[in-house]
Design a protein around this motif. Sequence first.
Motif, PDB file in Angstrom:
ATOM      1  N   ALA A  22       0.838  -1.200   0.000  1.00  0.00           N
ATOM      2  CA  ALA A  22       0.000   0.000   0.000  1.00  0.00           C
ATOM      3  C   ALA A  22       0.870   1.245   0.000  1.00  0.00           C
ATOM      4  O   ALA A  22       1.852   1.324   0.741  1.00  0.00           O
ATOM      5  CB  ALA A  22      -0.899   0.003   1.233  1.00  0.00           C
ATOM      6  N   PRO A  23       0.555   2.247  -0.863  1.00  0.00           N
ATOM      7  CA  PRO A  23       1.363   3.455  -0.900  1.00  0.00           C
ATOM      8  C   PRO A  23       1.212   4.249   0.387  1.00  0.00           C
ATOM      9  O   PRO A  23       0.174   4.195   1.058  1.00  0.00           O
ATOM     10  CB  PRO A  23       0.781   4.222  -2.100  1.00  0.00           C
ATOM     11  CG  PRO A  23      -0.612   3.717  -2.240  1.00  0.00           C
ATOM     12  CD  PRO A  23      -0.571   2.284  -1.798  1.00  0.00           C
ATOM     13  N   VAL A  24       2.274   4.970   0.735  1.00  0.00           N
ATOM     14  CA  VAL A  24       2.234   5.829   1.910  1.00  0.00           C
ATOM     15  C   VAL A  24       1.611   7.157   1.517  1.00  0.00           C
ATOM     16  O   VAL A  24       2.075   7.827   0.598  1.00  0.00           O
ATOM     17  CB  VAL A  24       3.659   6.048   2.470  1.00  0.00           C
ATOM     18  CG1 VAL A  24       3.606   7.007   3.653  1.00  0.00           C
ATOM     19  CG2 VAL A  24       4.280   4.720   2.868  1.00  0.00           C
ATOM     20  N   HIS A  25       0.535   7.577   2.191  1.00  0.00           N
ATOM     21  CA  HIS A  25      -0.177   8.798   1.835  1.00  0.00           C
ATOM     22  C   HIS A  25       0.262   9.949   2.745  1.00  0.00           C
ATOM     23  O   HIS A  25       0.470   9.764   3.950  1.00  0.00           O
ATOM     24  CB  HIS A  25      -1.691   8.593   1.975  1.00  0.00           C
ATOM     25  CG  HIS A  25      -2.238   7.602   1.011  1.00  0.00           C
ATOM     26  ND1 HIS A  25      -2.293   7.811  -0.344  1.00  0.00           N
ATOM     27  CD2 HIS A  25      -2.732   6.345   1.215  1.00  0.00           C
ATOM     28  CE1 HIS A  25      -2.829   6.770  -0.942  1.00  0.00           C
ATOM     29  NE2 HIS A  25      -3.089   5.858  -0.017  1.00  0.00           N
ATOM     30  N   ASN A  26       0.384  11.103   2.189  1.00  0.00           N
ATOM     31  CA  ASN A  26       0.636  12.318   2.955  1.00  0.00           C
ATOM     32  C   ASN A  26      -0.592  12.602   3.816  1.00  0.00           C
ATOM     33  O   ASN A  26      -1.723  12.632   3.331  1.00  0.00           O
ATOM     34  CB  ASN A  26       0.909  13.481   2.006  1.00  0.00           C
ATOM     35  CG  ASN A  26       1.348  14.730   2.738  1.00  0.00           C
ATOM     36  OD1 ASN A  26       0.829  15.064   3.798  1.00  0.00           O
ATOM     37  ND2 ASN A  26       2.314  15.425   2.153  1.00  0.00           N
ATOM     38  N   ALA A  27      -0.367  12.839   5.085  1.00  0.00           N
ATOM     39  CA  ALA A  27      -1.495  13.015   6.005  1.00  0.00           C
ATOM     40  C   ALA A  27      -2.337  14.230   5.656  1.00  0.00           C
ATOM     41  O   ALA A  27      -3.521  14.296   6.007  1.00  0.00           O
ATOM     42  CB  ALA A  27      -0.982  13.142   7.439  1.00  0.00           C
ATOM     43  N   THR A  28      -1.726  15.198   4.962  1.00  0.00           N
ATOM     44  CA  THR A  28      -2.474  16.411   4.641  1.00  0.00           C
ATOM     45  C   THR A  28      -3.141  16.338   3.272  1.00  0.00           C
ATOM     46  O   THR A  28      -3.867  17.249   2.897  1.00  0.00           O
ATOM     47  CB  THR A  28      -1.538  17.623   4.660  1.00  0.00           C
ATOM     48  OG1 THR A  28      -0.505  17.432   3.679  1.00  0.00           O
ATOM     49  CG2 THR A  28      -0.890  17.787   6.024  1.00  0.00           C
ATOM     50  N   PRO A  30      -5.793  15.331   0.379  1.00  0.00           N
ATOM     51  CA  PRO A  30      -7.227  15.056   0.448  1.00  0.00           C
ATOM     52  C   PRO A  30      -7.508  13.567   0.307  1.00  0.00           C
ATOM     53  O   PRO A  30      -6.796  12.854  -0.403  1.00  0.00           O
ATOM     54  CB  PRO A  30      -7.787  15.851  -0.745  1.00  0.00           C
ATOM     55  CG  PRO A  30      -6.633  16.026  -1.667  1.00  0.00           C
ATOM     56  CD  PRO A  30      -5.413  16.135  -0.799  1.00  0.00           C
ATOM     57  N   ALA A  31      -8.496  13.082   1.020  1.00  0.00           N
ATOM     58  CA  ALA A  31      -8.845  11.656   0.969  1.00  0.00           C
ATOM     59  C   ALA A  31      -9.355  11.294  -0.415  1.00  0.00           C
ATOM     60  O   ALA A  31     -10.109  12.048  -1.034  1.00  0.00           O
ATOM     61  CB  ALA A  31      -9.909  11.354   2.015  1.00  0.00           C
ATOM     62  N   ALA A  32      -8.929  10.132  -0.888  1.00  0.00           N
ATOM     63  CA  ALA A  32      -9.381   9.671  -2.202  1.00  0.00           C
ATOM     64  C   ALA A  32     -10.823   9.202  -2.103  1.00  0.00           C
ATOM     65  O   ALA A  32     -11.275   8.690  -1.073  1.00  0.00           O
ATOM     66  CB  ALA A  32      -8.495   8.531  -2.688  1.00  0.00           C
ATOM     67  N   SER A  33     -11.566   9.379  -3.171  1.00  0.00           N
ATOM     68  CA  SER A  33     -12.931   8.850  -3.231  1.00  0.00           C
ATOM     69  C   SER A  33     -12.876   7.331  -3.313  1.00  0.00           C
ATOM     70  O   SER A  33     -11.832   6.734  -3.606  1.00  0.00           O
ATOM     71  CB  SER A  33     -13.642   9.409  -4.454  1.00  0.00           C
ATOM     72  OG  SER A  33     -13.083   8.859  -5.636  1.00  0.00           O
ATOM     73  N   GLU A  34     -14.022   6.684  -3.057  1.00  0.00           N
ATOM     74  CA  GLU A  34     -14.063   5.220  -3.165  1.00  0.00           C
ATOM     75  C   GLU A  34     -13.708   4.768  -4.578  1.00  0.00           C
ATOM     76  O   GLU A  34     -13.015   3.764  -4.774  1.00  0.00           O
ATOM     77  CB  GLU A  34     -15.452   4.703  -2.769  1.00  0.00           C
ATOM     78  CG  GLU A  34     -15.828   4.971  -1.324  1.00  0.00           C
ATOM     79  CD  GLU A  34     -14.866   4.341  -0.332  1.00  0.00           C
ATOM     80  OE1 GLU A  34     -15.016   3.143  -0.023  1.00  0.00           O
ATOM     81  OE2 GLU A  34     -13.952   5.059   0.125  1.00  0.00           O
ATOM     82  N   GLY A  35     -14.183   5.503  -5.574  1.00  0.00           N
ATOM     83  CA  GLY A  35     -13.854   5.149  -6.959  1.00  0.00           C
ATOM     84  C   GLY A  35     -12.371   5.258  -7.239  1.00  0.00           C
ATOM     85  O   GLY A  35     -11.788   4.411  -7.944  1.00  0.00           O
ATOM     86  N   GLN A  36     -11.725   6.293  -6.697  1.00  0.00           N
ATOM     87  CA  GLN A  36     -10.280   6.443  -6.895  1.00  0.00           C
ATOM     88  C   GLN A  36      -9.510   5.333  -6.190  1.00  0.00           C
ATOM     89  O   GLN A  36      -8.534   4.802  -6.720  1.00  0.00           O
ATOM     90  CB  GLN A  36      -9.838   7.814  -6.375  1.00  0.00           C
ATOM     91  CG  GLN A  36     -10.292   8.977  -7.238  1.00  0.00           C
ATOM     92  CD  GLN A  36     -10.046  10.317  -6.563  1.00  0.00           C
ATOM     93  OE1 GLN A  36     -10.050  10.435  -5.339  1.00  0.00           O
ATOM     94  NE2 GLN A  36      -9.828  11.341  -7.380  1.00  0.00           N
ATOM     95  N   ARG A  37      -9.955   5.000  -4.985  1.00  0.00           N
ATOM     96  CA  ARG A  37      -9.291   3.911  -4.251  1.00  0.00           C
ATOM     97  C   ARG A  37      -9.429   2.590  -5.004  1.00  0.00           C
ATOM     98  O   ARG A  37      -8.485   1.790  -5.066  1.00  0.00           O
ATOM     99  CB  ARG A  37      -9.891   3.785  -2.856  1.00  0.00           C
ATOM    100  CG  ARG A  37      -9.600   4.972  -1.941  1.00  0.00           C
ATOM    101  CD  ARG A  37     -10.331   4.822  -0.621  1.00  0.00           C
ATOM    102  NE  ARG A  37      -9.902   3.642   0.089  1.00  0.00           N
ATOM    103  CZ  ARG A  37     -10.621   2.999   1.014  1.00  0.00           C
ATOM    104  NH1 ARG A  37     -11.849   3.431   1.291  1.00  0.00           N
ATOM    105  NH2 ARG A  37     -10.149   1.951   1.639  1.00  0.00           N
TER     106      ARG A  37
END
Length: 603
Positions: A22-28, A30-37
Motif C-alpha cells: 500500500a502506498p504511503v499517503h501524505n497526512a495532509t 485530500p482523501a481519495a474517493s471510493e472510486g479512486q481507491r
Amino acid sequence: MIRALFLAATALAAAPALAAPAPVHNATAPAASEGQRLANLFRESDESQLRRNPIQALFRGDMRYAPEFGDYITDRYQAAEKAAGVADLAALARIDRAKLHADDRISYDVFKWQTELTLKGYRPDLLKVQIERPIDHFSGFQVFVPDLSSGEGAAPFKTVADYENNLKRLEGYIVYLDRATARMRQGLADGIVNPKLVMKNVVDQLDGIVAQGVEGSTFYKPVTHFPAAIPAAEQARLKAQYAAFIRDRLNPAHAHLRDFIKAEYLPHARDSVGLGQMKGGPALYRYLVEQNTTTQMTPQEIHALGLREVDRIHGEMEKVKNAVGFKGDLHQFADFLRTDPRFKPATAAAMRDAFIDIDRRVGVVVGRDFSVIPKTPLEVRADPPYREKTSAGGEYNSGTPDGSRPGIFYYNSYDLPSRYTWGYETLFLHEGRPGHHFQISLAQENTNLPAFQRFGGNTAYVEGWALYSESLGYELGFFTDPYQNYGHLNDEILRAMRLVVDTGIHSMGWGRDQAIKYMLENSAMSPTDATAEVERYIAIPGQALAYKVGQLTIRRLRTKAEQALGPKFDVRDFHAQVLMSGALPMEVLERKIDDWIAAKKRS
C-alpha cells in the motif's frame, strides 16, 4: 476457441494479481474517493501481476518485461500468487461498494468473483493435482511458445533487441521445461498422472518440433526475414546465434522432455481418461465446472441439460433435412453430408478464399446489430503445420489494443477431405466477426475499463458470446443456404454434445471410444474432428462446458429484455451492454442487464 488467450491463461496457471504494498499517503493530502481507491487497487494489482507474469504483458503488446519468461511453476511462485489474492480481497473489502458508481460496482463485483474463485484453486488438494500435471497436448507451453517465437505471433521482431529478447525468453522456457519434468516426477510418486493418450500426443508434438531440425524450425523463422532496418552484420550474427541456440539448447531440451515422457512417464500414465478415475480428480472437476461455467451447476445438471439440447437441435436438423428433400433419417443425412464430394474443399487455397469472402460479407451487414465496431484489424490465416493435427477446426488469436498486431482467424486445412464447406459460415461468425474478434477487441480497446476487464475474462462469457454470435447469422443474412444452416446446427449440437461428453468422461466414467461414438451418432462430424474434440476434453476438463452455458444465458437475457422493453428494445444497445464491460461472470452480467432494463423502462 481462443488460441493465445486460452493457452496463456491455462499455461500460466491464471494466478490472481499480486498486490503491491500500500502506498504511503501524505497526512495532509485530500482523501481519495471510493472510486479512486478502487482504481488504485486495480492499477497496483495489475502492475504487480505483469511483473510476475511477463508473457501476459507480451500478449498485450507491453514490452517492459520482454526479456523475461517468468516462473509459473515453483512453490515460491504459487505461494506468492496466493498471498496476492488474499491481499487483493482484503484491500477490496476496505472499499465501500455502496458509494461506487454503477460501472465501478460492476468492476468491483467482477474482481471479487474472479479473485475468490482463483483463490479456491489454491486449496492444497486442488493445486497439487494441477501443478503435478503441467503439460498436455492442448495447453502445455510446448503448444504456444513456438507460435509466440515464430515471428508471426504475439512477440514482435522489429529491432535487434526484439531478437535478443526472444532468445532470453527461450532460456527461461528451457528452465520451465526442466521444472515441468520435476513436477511430473512428483506426480508419478503421488499417483497423479495424465492419461496415456494425452501424453502420447505430447510426444508426437515434441517429435514434430525436434524433427524440424535447425533451419526448418519454427523457432528459426524470425531470422529468415529481417526488417530492412537491421544491418547486414547484425543479421548474420543473429542468424548464427539462433542456429546455435536451436541446435545446442532448444532441440536438446525438447528431446530431453520427450525422452523422459516416453521412458519414465508413459509406462505409469493412466489408461483411464476421466478425472473421476484419478486421485483427487473428482474434487478438481467440480472446481473446473464452476470455474468454466461461472455457475453452481453440478455435472449431473449439465449432463441433463446437454441431453435436452441435443434432442431440441435434432428437431431443427430434421427441418433442414426435409427442406432439401433428403429421403432418409438424420444418420443417413449426416453420412451424405460427410461423403458427398460437393461439400469437400477443392484446395486449401479455396478454403482460405471462402473465409475471406465471408469476412467481406460480414463487414457489409454487421452494423445492423452493432453500434460499436472494433478498430483492430482481422486477418485470415491457415493453422501452422506443427500444430494443425491436434488443433480445432478454427481458432482465434487476439490482436493488440493499438492495432499493431491484428486479430487472427486460423482455419485448419489438415486432412482436407475431413473439412466440410457447409460449416464455413458458422465457424467464421464464432471465431472471427462478430464472435471472438469483436468481444476481445472491443474490451481491449476500451481504455475506460480496468486492465483485468480489458484483458481478462472467463470462458463462459467469452465462448458463450462466440456461440451466441453464430446465431446472429440468421438476422445478418447468413444461413440462407440450407446446408450452411445445417452447418450452424451441427456446430450448435457440438456444443450441446460437449455438455454430455465432458461430464460423461470426467464424472460418469465414459471412455474415449464411447465419447467418440456418441458424437458421431449425433452429428455429421468426421471421425478426425470427433477424435480431436474428445481428446481435447480429456486434456482440458471442463472448458468445453462453457460454450452452451454462456450462450444460453446471453440468449435468455436477450429474450428477457425483448419481452420487458417491447418497442424500446434495440439490439444494438443490448449488444453494447453485453460487450462493453469486458467478460463478466454470468451472475454479474445478469445483474447488469436487469439494471439496464429497469433504466430503459424509466426513460
